[in-house]
Design a protein around this motif. Structure first.
Motif, mmCIF file in Angstrom:
data_model
loop_
_atom_site.group_PDB
_atom_site.id
_atom_site.type_symbol
_atom_site.label_atom_id
_atom_site.label_comp_id
_atom_site.label_asym_id
_atom_site.label_seq_id
_atom_site.Cartn_x
_atom_site.Cartn_y
_atom_site.Cartn_z
ATOM 1 N N LEU A 1 53.134 -124.046 37.649
ATOM 2 C CA LEU A 1 53.146 -125.127 38.413
ATOM 3 C C LEU A 1 54.332 -125.088 39.551
ATOM 4 C CD1 LEU A 1 52.393 -127.989 36.073
ATOM 5 C CD2 LEU A 1 50.922 -127.290 37.699
ATOM 6 N N LEU B 1 47.217 -121.356 39.068
ATOM 7 C CA LEU B 1 46.706 -122.896 39.915
ATOM 8 C C LEU B 1 45.358 -122.814 40.470
ATOM 9 C CD1 LEU B 1 50.047 -123.029 42.056
ATOM 10 C CD2 LEU B 1 49.299 -124.207 40.064
ATOM 11 N N ARG C 1 45.397 -129.421 37.836
ATOM 12 C CA ARG C 1 46.016 -128.463 38.874
ATOM 13 C C ARG C 1 45.947 -126.868 38.485
ATOM 14 N NH1 ARG C 1 51.838 -130.795 38.744
ATOM 15 N NH2 ARG C 1 51.088 -131.026 36.657
#
Length: 297
Positions: A137, A270, A154
């Motif tokens: 992240l 991602l 995400r």
């Protein structure tokens, strides 16, 4: 209009990402005084403070956090642009950073990727699943190979292998002639376990809690290699994923009778980066491995 120095902005982004001037300097291959000077110059130019500098750590100020949100997007797009241009040359240049919870699952993928794209640069860091998701992240890696990746819009995750936990003991242990034990056999026994945030530890503790079992003293060690050495030295009973046990002749693996304590391994990235050339190429390698029956149990 005041212009922003790109090198100073990159220096800020590196420090914000790594949480350390020393680590950021190593990442950018510059000296720490050079990096500190770039960040200070950026602060002085705009009359702001981007970091609260404490004795042992640094923290982003409010304006630093706002700027980091912007540089996160900025350098993500820059990397994506570089990968698009790289793909036009047939993936002959580029650097893919991979985080993994163990080498056993990840090395075959890295080897296959290297055989297909020998001119690309690969690097791998090892950590537990919680750290790897955080690294993903925060863009400290492009791909994470970890167990039980949490559902997060995400993150894109591709399951490739189901695993289960086993106990293991040293060859002098009274259980060394056994093939299997019951989970209840661990009641009151001294165990050697990973840190509380590791997937192995969480999976194991969920199982003993559900069974109402109280174990004995826990020797907590933060790496698999050190756990193996501790168990080999007779310091307790270890718990590990079956695929990670290896072939150490000093140790004996013991399966658990009854329901398996299972975990799933994933390759994750991602969600908005899954189609970038380097990441897509790696995911293709994983999918091919699964299709060939090499990636799952």
């Amino acid at each position: 209009m005041t212009s922003i120095n790109h090198s100073q902005l990159r220096a800020f982004h590196a420090v914000a990402t790594e949480g350390s001037f020393t680590k950021a300097a190593n990442m950018l291959s510059v000296t720490q005084p050079t990096l500190s000077g770039q960040v200070k110059a950026l602060e002085d130019q705009f009359g702001v403070r981007l970091f609260d500098r404490r004795k042992r750590k640094i923290e982003l100020t409010d304006i630093g956090r706002n700027l980091f949100d912007i540089t996160f997007r900025l350098f993500s797009l820059e990397l994506e642009a570089e990968q698009v241009l790289t793909s036009a040359r047939g993936l002959k240049r580029g650097h893919l950073r991979i985080g993994a919870d163990a080498p056993y699952h990840s090395i075959p993928f890295l080897a296959a990727f290297h055989r297909r794209y020998p001119s690309l640069r690969l690097s791998m860091s090892i950590g537990n699943s919680e750290k790897l998701v955080a690294d993903l992240l925060d863009q400290r890696c492009e791909v994470a190979i970890a167990a039980n990746v949490p559902a997060d819009p995400r993150i894109f995750s591709l399951p490739f292998r189901q695993d289960y936990l086993v106990a293991f003991v040293d060859r002098a242990h009274p259980w060394a002639n056994k093939r299997q034990i019951d989970l209840t056999d661990l009641a009151g026994k001294r165990l050697v376990l990973r840190e509380a945030t590791s997937t192995t530890r969480r999976t194991f503790e969920a199982a003993i809690d559900a069974a109402g079992i109280t174990i004995g003293e826990v020797l907590e060690i933060g790496s698999r290699e050190a756990i193996r050495e501790a168990v080999a030295a007779g310091l307790g009973i270890g718990i590990v994923a079956n695929s990670e046990f290896g072939d150490d002749v000093r140790l004996k693996a013991l399966e658990f009778a009854g329901p398996l304590m299972q975990s799933m391994e994933y390759v994750a990235c991602l969600n908005d980066r899954r189609t970038t050339p380097l990441v897509k190429a790696f995911l293709d390698i994983v999918r091919e491995s699964i299709a060939d029956g090499k990636g799952s149990r």
